[in-house]
Write a protein that holds these residues in place. Structure first.
Motif, PDB file in Angstrom:
ATOM      1  N   SER A 191       3.875   1.497  -1.113  1.00  0.00           N
ATOM      2  CA  SER A 191       4.560   1.808  -2.584  1.00  0.00           C
ATOM      3  C   SER A 191       3.519   2.497  -3.627  1.00  0.00           C
ATOM      4  O   SER A 191       3.798   3.326  -4.288  1.00  0.00           O
ATOM      5  CB  SER A 191       5.044   0.468  -2.896  1.00  0.00           C
ATOM      6  OG  SER A 191       5.779   0.606  -4.213  1.00  0.00           O
ATOM      7  N   LEU A 192       2.232   1.654  -3.544  1.00  0.00           N
ATOM      8  CA  LEU A 192       1.233   2.354  -4.336  1.00  0.00           C
ATOM      9  C   LEU A 192       0.891   3.905  -4.005  1.00  0.00           C
ATOM     10  O   LEU A 192       0.740   4.639  -5.015  1.00  0.00           O
ATOM     11  CB  LEU A 192      -0.084   1.518  -4.366  1.00  0.00           C
ATOM     12  CG  LEU A 192       0.080   0.265  -4.762  1.00  0.00           C
ATOM     13  CD1 LEU A 192      -1.188  -0.596  -4.399  1.00  0.00           C
ATOM     14  CD2 LEU A 192       0.037   0.106  -6.534  1.00  0.00           C
ATOM     15  N   ASN A 193       0.643   4.106  -2.830  1.00  0.00           N
ATOM     16  CA  ASN A 193       0.734   5.433  -2.397  1.00  0.00           C
ATOM     17  C   ASN A 193       1.778   6.647  -2.928  1.00  0.00           C
ATOM     18  O   ASN A 193       1.625   7.646  -3.168  1.00  0.00           O
ATOM     19  CB  ASN A 193       0.474   5.675  -0.880  1.00  0.00           C
ATOM     20  CG  ASN A 193      -0.875   4.979  -0.490  1.00  0.00           C
ATOM     21  OD1 ASN A 193      -1.839   4.729  -1.215  1.00  0.00           O
ATOM     22  ND2 ASN A 193      -0.975   4.439   0.820  1.00  0.00           N
ATOM     23  N   ARG A 227       3.644  -1.095  -7.831  1.00  0.00           N
ATOM     24  CA  ARG A 227       3.783  -2.148  -6.881  1.00  0.00           C
ATOM     25  C   ARG A 227       5.272  -2.337  -6.070  1.00  0.00           C
ATOM     26  O   ARG A 227       6.084  -1.531  -6.805  1.00  0.00           O
ATOM     27  CB  ARG A 227       3.135  -3.193  -7.090  1.00  0.00           C
ATOM     28  CG  ARG A 227       1.810  -3.355  -7.640  1.00  0.00           C
ATOM     29  CD  ARG A 227       1.404  -4.617  -8.221  1.00  0.00           C
ATOM     30  NE  ARG A 227       1.431  -5.776  -7.419  1.00  0.00           N
ATOM     31  CZ  ARG A 227       0.348  -6.095  -6.663  1.00  0.00           C
ATOM     32  NH1 ARG A 227      -0.940  -5.312  -6.552  1.00  0.00           N
ATOM     33  NH2 ARG A 227       0.514  -7.150  -5.763  1.00  0.00           N
ATOM     34  N   GLY A 256       2.725   5.263  -7.173  1.00  0.00           N
ATOM     35  CA  GLY A 256       1.822   4.443  -8.091  1.00  0.00           C
ATOM     36  C   GLY A 256       2.255   3.070  -8.451  1.00  0.00           C
ATOM     37  O   GLY A 256       1.756   2.612  -9.634  1.00  0.00           O
ATOM     38  N   ARG A 294       8.735  -0.817  -8.140  1.00  0.00           N
ATOM     39  CA  ARG A 294       9.356   0.342  -7.531  1.00  0.00           C
ATOM     40  C   ARG A 294      11.099   0.039  -7.382  1.00  0.00           C
ATOM     41  O   ARG A 294      11.680   0.847  -7.773  1.00  0.00           O
ATOM     42  CB  ARG A 294       8.669   0.733  -6.244  1.00  0.00           C
ATOM     43  CG  ARG A 294       9.414   1.988  -5.780  1.00  0.00           C
ATOM     44  CD  ARG A 294       8.749   2.648  -4.564  1.00  0.00           C
ATOM     45  NE  ARG A 294       9.510   3.708  -3.940  1.00  0.00           N
ATOM     46  CZ  ARG A 294       9.928   3.817  -2.771  1.00  0.00           C
ATOM     47  NH1 ARG A 294       9.929   2.937  -1.993  1.00  0.00           N
ATOM     48  NH2 ARG A 294      10.566   5.105  -2.373  1.00  0.00           N
ATOM     49  N   GLN A 317       0.857  -1.184   0.055  1.00  0.00           N
ATOM     50  CA  GLN A 317       0.098  -0.100   0.100  1.00  0.00           C
ATOM     51  C   GLN A 317       0.817   1.218   0.010  1.00  0.00           C
ATOM     52  O   GLN A 317       0.388   2.306  -0.671  1.00  0.00           O
ATOM     53  CB  GLN A 317      -1.046   0.022   1.087  1.00  0.00           C
ATOM     54  CG  GLN A 317      -2.057   0.861   1.003  1.00  0.00           C
ATOM     55  CD  GLN A 317      -2.861   0.726  -0.158  1.00  0.00           C
ATOM     56  OE1 GLN A 317      -3.365  -0.162  -0.301  1.00  0.00           O
ATOM     57  NE2 GLN A 317      -3.036   1.990  -0.873  1.00  0.00           N
TER      58      GLN A 317
END
Length: 443
Positions: free
Chosen positions: A235-237, A242, A240, A246, A233
């Motif tokens: 990494s997504l925040n 996964r 953008g 990243r 979560q």
């Protein structure tokens, strides 16, 4: 020379030979010859003879992801509320413990599990360390403990941003200094990686600094990847992307890097791990104990990812870890037919490949020219043991405490269940004193 014989030799490796009344001849740190006990004794009467007494002779085990510093958590009251999720476990236990470690704590909290490694037949470990208020020199301290125990070991310091810029900088410098020392020493018993904690505790700026520093040492990374959903979560925040995406974006993946866990990865991330040749290390007991989920091990292996096996500090016993890995995959899949081939592949083929690439030489196999890491296991098979069914015998018949003799790099470290040149009683006594003092510092 050293001759380990009068046993049932299981060579592992490509040939996976089973030799009745077999023997292994050791010359210095390497294996010179495998053959019949009588013949090798006749030709090498000068060799020191270790009598296996008809028991199993096989390569030492390899643990591809370990946390030696976790020792003093055993029985500790953290003064924290019961954890509800993975972050609670980190904040309430591990990130309390690691901040309290001093140099002597680091040394003894390593020496105790290193003795356990010897006693359970684990001859090589790849460790991941953290001690935010005792960073400088921590990896040399661990290496000193490994040398005293005689266990082959690789170390790294986990860089993160969670303790401030100064500690982050110290972590980068500690990795660089240790890797430089390893390169100069060229010691087959001690190696290094560039440690990173996890994506969710590393900013873009810190990742860039680490990539630059690691490039100067030509080292791979050792990092926790998508262990808990929190990492995904974040990494997504943050980006953008996964977690695996990243890390790939920053150039962290590759054949020299170890990606521990990879519980929450999707098909695209599995493709990236395969395409970059990044080894993954599965830690089944830790994943179950932390309730973070079950890694898609079978899918990763089927896709061509090199998946190894570790313990994440949960145990030193790789026989135990393999048993749990097997039943976890069966339970998750709801299929009792899976994992019979995959788990032995992880422990007896992929772990040796990961470790051999890191240390140089050949590990995890009994063959001429390989490093002499050999164990004698108190197991006399009640049914025929063959090249086709040895994994079933190990799975149902052997635990680490069955190991009677452990030889690492040609040195006997335990003979007939007696540790050599290690005062276990005194070491454990000092560890208890230090642990009690550390526990008093827990607030």
């Amino acid at each position: 020379m050293l001759l380990v014989g009068n046993g049932l030799v299981l060579t592992m490796g490509d040939e996976q030979k089973v030799i009745a009344d077999g023997a292994v001849l050791v010359d210095g740190a390497v294996i010179k010859e495998i053959g019949a006990t009588g013949e090798l004794r006749r030709r090498h009467p000068e060799a020191e003879f270790v009598d296996a007494g008809g028991k199993l002779i096989m390569p030492g085990q390899i643990n591809a992801h370990m946390h030696l510093y976790s020792t003093f958590a055993r029985g500790m009251d953290t003064k924290s509320a019961p954890p509800k999720n993975f972050l609670d476990i980190l904040n309430g236990l591990w990130w309390k413990l690691d901040k309290l470690l001093n140099k002597e704590d680091i040394y003894y909290s390593a020496l105790v599990p290193l003795m356990e490694c010897i006693k359970t037949g684990t001859t090589t470990i790849i460790d991941h360390h953290a001690s935010p208020y005792a960073v400088k020199g921590s990896l040399n301290t661990l290496a000193d403990a490994a040398r005293e125990a005689g266990v082959r070991a690789a170390f790294c310091y986990e860089v993160s941003d969670r303790d401030g810029e100064a500690v982050t900088r110290e972590g980068i410098e500690e990795n660089s200094a240790f890797l430089s020392a390893c390169r100069s020493a060229a010691d087959p018993m001690v190696a290094g990686l560039f440690g990173l904690h996890a994506s969710f505790t590393l900013s873009d700026a810190t990742l860039k600094q680490c990539v630059e520093a690691a490039a100067a040492t030509d080292a791979g990374f050792h990092i926790h990847v998508a262990e808990g959903r929190e990492d995904l979560q974040d990494s997504l925040n943050r980006s953008g992307m996964r977690v695996v995406e990243r890390l790939h974006h920053f150039g962290i993946l590759g054949p020299k890097t170890i990606a521990a866990h990879c519980v929450h990865v999707n098909d695209r991330e599995i493709d990236l791990l395969r395409e970059t040749g990044t080894p993954v290390v599965h830690n089944p007991e830790s994943n179950m104990g932390n309730a973070v989920g079950a890694a898609p091990v079978l899918k990763m292996l089927a896709a061509g990812v090199k998946v190894g096996l570790g313990t994440d500090g949960y145990t030193c016993d790789m026989f135990e870890s393999a048993k749990v890995a097997d039943i976890l995959q069966k339970h998750t899949a709801g299929d009792p037919s899976v994992a019979w081939a995959e788990v032995p592949q992880m422990l007896y083929r992929n772990n040796p490949a990961i470790a051999s690439a890191l240390f140089g030489g050949t590990l995890g196999v009994l063959q001429p020219g390989a490093w002499a890491d050999i164990i004698v296991v108190d197991y006399t098979p009640p049914t025929p043991l063959t090249a086709a069914n040895w994994s079933g015998h190990l799975h149902f018949g052997v635990l680490g405490r069955c190991v009677e003799t452990t030889i690492i790099n040609g040195r006997i470290r335990m003979l007939n269940r007696r540790l050599i040149d290690l005062d276990e009683r005194a070491i454990n006594a000092r560890a208890r004193e230090l642990a009690a003092r550390l526990w008093e510092r827990v607030k």
